[in-house]
Design an enzyme around this catalytic site. Structure first.
Site, PDB file in Angstrom:
ATOM      1  N   CYS A  35       4.424   1.225  -2.136  1.00  0.00           N
ATOM      2  CA  CYS A  35       5.188   1.768  -2.695  1.00  0.00           C
ATOM      3  C   CYS A  35       7.092   1.854  -3.056  1.00  0.00           C
ATOM      4  O   CYS A  35       6.549   2.122  -1.586  1.00  0.00           O
ATOM      5  CB  CYS A  35       4.780   3.141  -3.796  1.00  0.00           C
ATOM      6  N   CYS A  39       7.568   7.241  -6.048  1.00  0.00           N
ATOM      7  CA  CYS A  39       7.068   6.251  -6.879  1.00  0.00           C
ATOM      8  C   CYS A  39       6.800   7.274  -7.520  1.00  0.00           C
ATOM      9  O   CYS A  39       5.989   8.125  -7.137  1.00  0.00           O
ATOM     10  CB  CYS A  39       5.870   5.809  -6.397  1.00  0.00           C
ATOM     11  N   CYS A  66       3.157  -2.825  -5.932  1.00  0.00           N
ATOM     12  CA  CYS A  66       2.608  -0.974  -6.779  1.00  0.00           C
ATOM     13  C   CYS A  66       3.244  -2.272  -8.343  1.00  0.00           C
ATOM     14  O   CYS A  66       4.457  -2.192  -8.605  1.00  0.00           O
ATOM     15  CB  CYS A  66       3.086  -0.293  -6.741  1.00  0.00           C
ATOM     16  N   CYS A  69       5.865   1.156  -9.705  1.00  0.00           N
ATOM     17  CA  CYS A  69       6.941   0.936  -8.948  1.00  0.00           C
ATOM     18  C   CYS A  69       7.723   0.040  -8.637  1.00  0.00           C
ATOM     19  O   CYS A  69       8.976   0.014  -8.557  1.00  0.00           O
ATOM     20  CB  CYS A  69       7.248   2.387  -8.202  1.00  0.00           C
TER      21      CYS A  69
END
Length: 354
Positions: A35, A39, A66, A69
């Site tokens: 991430c 995030c 991810c 994000c």
């Protein structure tokens, strides 16, 4: 690429600091996802975080972007390459050609080959080979028979398994005896948690990872190993793959990120290669005795030869010979020093318990 201190990165993650986006990325080992610092996903336990200087290095280490994000969204080319990597993973058991993958990416084969290797340090074919080998080893650990593991991972035959291993991590003894004649070996040095590290690579992969006190001594040892090769000091501009590989291994040593699956160019006898291949399957936090390794490779009386093969290993940490100890529980020797071996084992055991 430099990163903030670990304390600063942990603070940025805990406060979801948008200003830190782009300065580093973090992965969560329990989910396999990486991430941006900002995030908004559920916070992970601090001990499960791993930090990376770039999205590419997180992907090479085995983490997925991810979906919340979208850490690769600002880089359309990288997003496209991630899609290709995911496609390779989901079709690893199939025969994939560069032309097929190029059609998926809507790129020419030559451009896909170039930018994929530039981003991830390996070609699409080498990436597929690594995924297959990972699946093969995972199936064996889960109790599958050798035959079932071979076919479920897409190899097709036992000869294909050993063929992949030879292509990815092996060179003939004849080539080693030639002393690197006609080859150019690129090298670079970097400070790590184990001290100064020198990594060297041929066009086939990493041929040496050494630890020492100064660059001059490390380079001298490298030249002694390959007396007829030509040597070229690397900069990240001229050798982005080597720079990325050093980043990944450095983070593995200092931060406990997963050991990176990198292309290796090993030189040794058939027996040494057999031992080194087996060592790749020893899990972090586990140790085996020389006798146990000998028994596992079907040569129960060859424990002294196993010890010699470990001592001859030129690729520290990536071939984890530090996980082999004496039968009485003593650490035994390590060509880069007992303090470094003890530090590696202690940190691996600590992460395993965590």
């Amino acid at each position: 690429m430099s990163m903030p201190s670990e304390e600063e990165m942990r603070t940025a993650v805990s406060t979801r600091d948008k200003a830190s986006d782009g300065g580093f990325f973090y992965g969560v080992i329990t989910t396999g996802v990486f991430c941006k610092p900002s995030c908004t996903s559920r916070p992970a336990l601090p001990e499960n975080l791993r930090f990376f200087p770039s999205a590419e290095s997180a992907i090479v280490a085995g983490f997925r972007p991810c979906k919340r994000c979208r850490p690769t969204a600002d880089n359309p080319q990288l997003t496209r390459l991630v899609d290709i990597a995911r496609y390779i993973e989901s079709h690893a058991e199939e025969r994939l050609t560069l032309a097929q993958l190029a059609d998926q990416a809507e790129l020419s084969p030559s451009r896909l080959q170039r930018i994929f290797k530039q981003a991830f340090g390996v070609s699409p074919k080498a990436y597929q080979d690594a995924i297959r080998m990972r699946k093969f080893k995972k199936s064996l650990k889960e109790g599958a028979t050798v035959t079932d593991a071979i076919y479920s991972s897409g190899f097709g035959s036992i000869s294909r398994v050993y063929g992949e291993a030879t292509r990815n991590i092996g060179m003939t003894p004849k080539a080693y005896r030639a002393g690197g004649s006609g080859e150019t070996i690129t090298y670079a040095c970097r400070e790590t948690a184990l001290g100064l590290m020198l990594m060297a690579a041929t066009v086939k992969g990493i041929c040496s990872v050494q630890f020492g006190e100064n660059e001059e001594t490390l380079l001298t040892k490298l030249q002694e190993e390959f007396p007829k090769a030509e040597f070229e000091a690397s900069s990240s501009q001229n050798s982005p793959e080597l720079d990325a590989w050093m980043n990944l291994l450095g983070m593995n040593i200092s931060q406990g990120t997963p050991r990176p699956d990198l292309p290796l160019d090993l030189r040794g006898t058939a027996f040494q290669m057999r031992v080194w291949q087996f060592l790749l399957g020893i899990r972090e936090g586990d140790v085996l005795s020389y006798s146990e390794v000998a028994a596992q490779i079907g040569k129960p009386k060859a424990f002294r030869a196993v010890a010699s093969a470990c001592a001859a290993n030129r690729v520290g940490v990536l071939i984890p010979c530090h996980r082999v100890i004496r039968g009485d529980g003593g650490h035994g020797g390590w060509r880069w020093g007992m303090e470094r071996k003890r530090a590696l084992l202690d940190s691996e055991r600590k992460r395993r318990r965590g």
